[in-house]
Design a protein around this motif. Sequence first.
Motif, short mmCIF file in Angstrom:
data_model
loop_
_atom_site.label_atom_id
_atom_site.label_comp_id
_atom_site.label_asym_id
_atom_site.label_seq_id
_atom_site.Cartn_x
_atom_site.Cartn_y
_atom_site.Cartn_z
N ASP A 188 1.35 -1.00 0.11
CA ASP A 188 0.01 -0.51 0.53
C ASP A 188 0.90 0.87 -0.20
O ASP A 188 -0.05 2.31 0.52
N ASN A 189 2.30 1.02 -0.26
CA ASN A 189 2.78 2.17 0.18
C ASN A 189 3.87 1.89 -1.88
O ASN A 189 3.89 1.57 -2.16
N TYR A 190 4.11 3.86 -1.67
CA TYR A 190 5.40 3.19 -2.67
C TYR A 190 6.10 4.58 -3.29
O TYR A 190 6.46 5.70 -2.47
N VAL A 191 7.18 4.83 -3.55
CA VAL A 191 8.17 5.75 -4.06
C VAL A 191 8.45 7.09 -5.40
O VAL A 191 7.61 6.17 -5.92
N PRO B 155 9.59 1.67 6.46
CA PRO B 155 9.94 0.72 5.44
C PRO B 155 9.73 1.21 4.00
O PRO B 155 11.61 1.01 3.33
N SER B 156 8.98 2.08 3.44
CA SER B 156 8.98 2.52 2.20
C SER B 156 10.48 3.24 1.82
O SER B 156 10.60 3.34 1.04
N ALA B 157 10.70 3.88 2.88
CA ALA B 157 11.59 5.08 2.92
C ALA B 157 13.21 4.06 3.20
O ALA B 157 14.13 4.99 2.63
N MET B 158 13.17 3.03 2.82
CA MET B 158 15.11 2.46 3.71
C MET B 158 15.35 1.50 2.29
O MET B 158 14.58 1.18 2.30
N VAL B 159 16.24 1.45 1.98
CA VAL B 159 16.95 -0.19 1.34
C VAL B 159 18.03 -0.14 1.87
O VAL B 159 19.04 0.54 2.79
N VAL C 190 11.72 14.48 0.37
CA VAL C 190 10.93 13.06 0.70
C VAL C 190 10.74 12.92 0.31
O VAL C 190 10.39 13.46 -1.41
N LEU C 191 11.11 12.05 -0.94
CA LEU C 191 10.94 10.73 -2.27
C LEU C 191 10.14 9.10 -1.85
O LEU C 191 10.06 7.96 -2.24
N ALA C 192 9.41 8.86 -0.45
CA ALA C 192 8.52 7.80 -0.83
C ALA C 192 7.57 8.32 0.56
O ALA C 192 7.01 9.09 1.42
N ASN C 193 6.78 6.92 0.36
CA ASN C 193 4.86 7.43 -0.32
C ASN C 193 4.93 6.70 1.74
O ASN C 193 4.84 5.25 0.83
N PHE C 194 3.89 7.23 3.11
CA PHE C 194 3.67 6.05 4.00
C PHE C 194 2.28 6.04 3.70
O PHE C 194 1.88 7.29 4.16
#
Length: 342
Positions: A118-121, A184-188, A227-231
Amino acid sequence: MRKPEQRERIPSRPPLIAPLHDETDQPIWSVMIAVDNTFTYLNTTLLSILELDQGIGIMQMLVVDDASTDGDVEQLVKDTGKGRIGYFRQPSKVGRLRNLETCIKLSRGKYVHLLYGDNYVMPGFYDEILSLFNEFPRVGAAFTEFQYINERGTPIWKHQPLAKERGLLKNWVKAVALRQNTEPSAMVIKRTTYEKLGSYFGAEHGEFWEMTVRIAAHAELAYVPKVLANFRIHGKALYSEALKSGKNIEDVTKVIGIIRAYLPLDVRDEVNAMSKKYFSQHFAQLSHKIYHELNDTEAALKQAWGALVLDINWISFKYSMLLFIKYLIAYKVIRKWVEKLS
């Protein structure tokens, strides 16, 4: 693919992640999309990574479905991905932690991006992350800033940046041990980091927070304040059965105890106490949101009581007592009666 063996749903210790046997032609990225009944939002997630596709030899894309029942996930992946995105379905529901473990074990890339369904970058995410890994090759993970969005994808709150400039977050373990301040969506995370530290364990609420602290305790992390990720915040994600049972508080309490062992001895007690206080206040305030917006008195009372069990402080006491008073005097019934008279 081999069916996973029957194991405990919540591992009591970090499951081992074996190194890849053959790193020949290893892709740079593994974008692993963990799905558990998030069909409504999954197409947006798939389209977002297709837009950022860097090619078959560079980026692995795979949906790992924990036996979802809210839609035909496999068909959606076929229709949207058109063969570019792989699909793996658990034979039966294994739970969040085991599904994440499967994601990591099936990953082949140097850098693993676990992306919930349900998240995306946003465009530029992978370029920024790769730049961080190249500039700081010894880090265990890298991440960008993120924002919270609602069901429609509208930004509702931007997380406060952790630093003004891109770079290493040195001595960050104490700050992140207090509360979760990334998503988690923001981290690799490097696959070798998982190979060294293992997968997720202990609790299904707060599992990513625990992993972030575990990484910070063993390696530095790199960060860029873009800001490059969405939760995404939505009903299913925020208001689950865990609120009725108090499982969310039980899990967070357990994670706080696990994290305590990662901290330097001289700050363990201080950070542990501060963390309990923070989450106690969070759950006490959450109880009112549940009471008014969901009209779920049982869940609201469970959160208010659990907040006081976790830590008694003035803010938690005030909010919890206020909720109990509302409940005792049938606050909502009286309010509706007054509104009818006015």
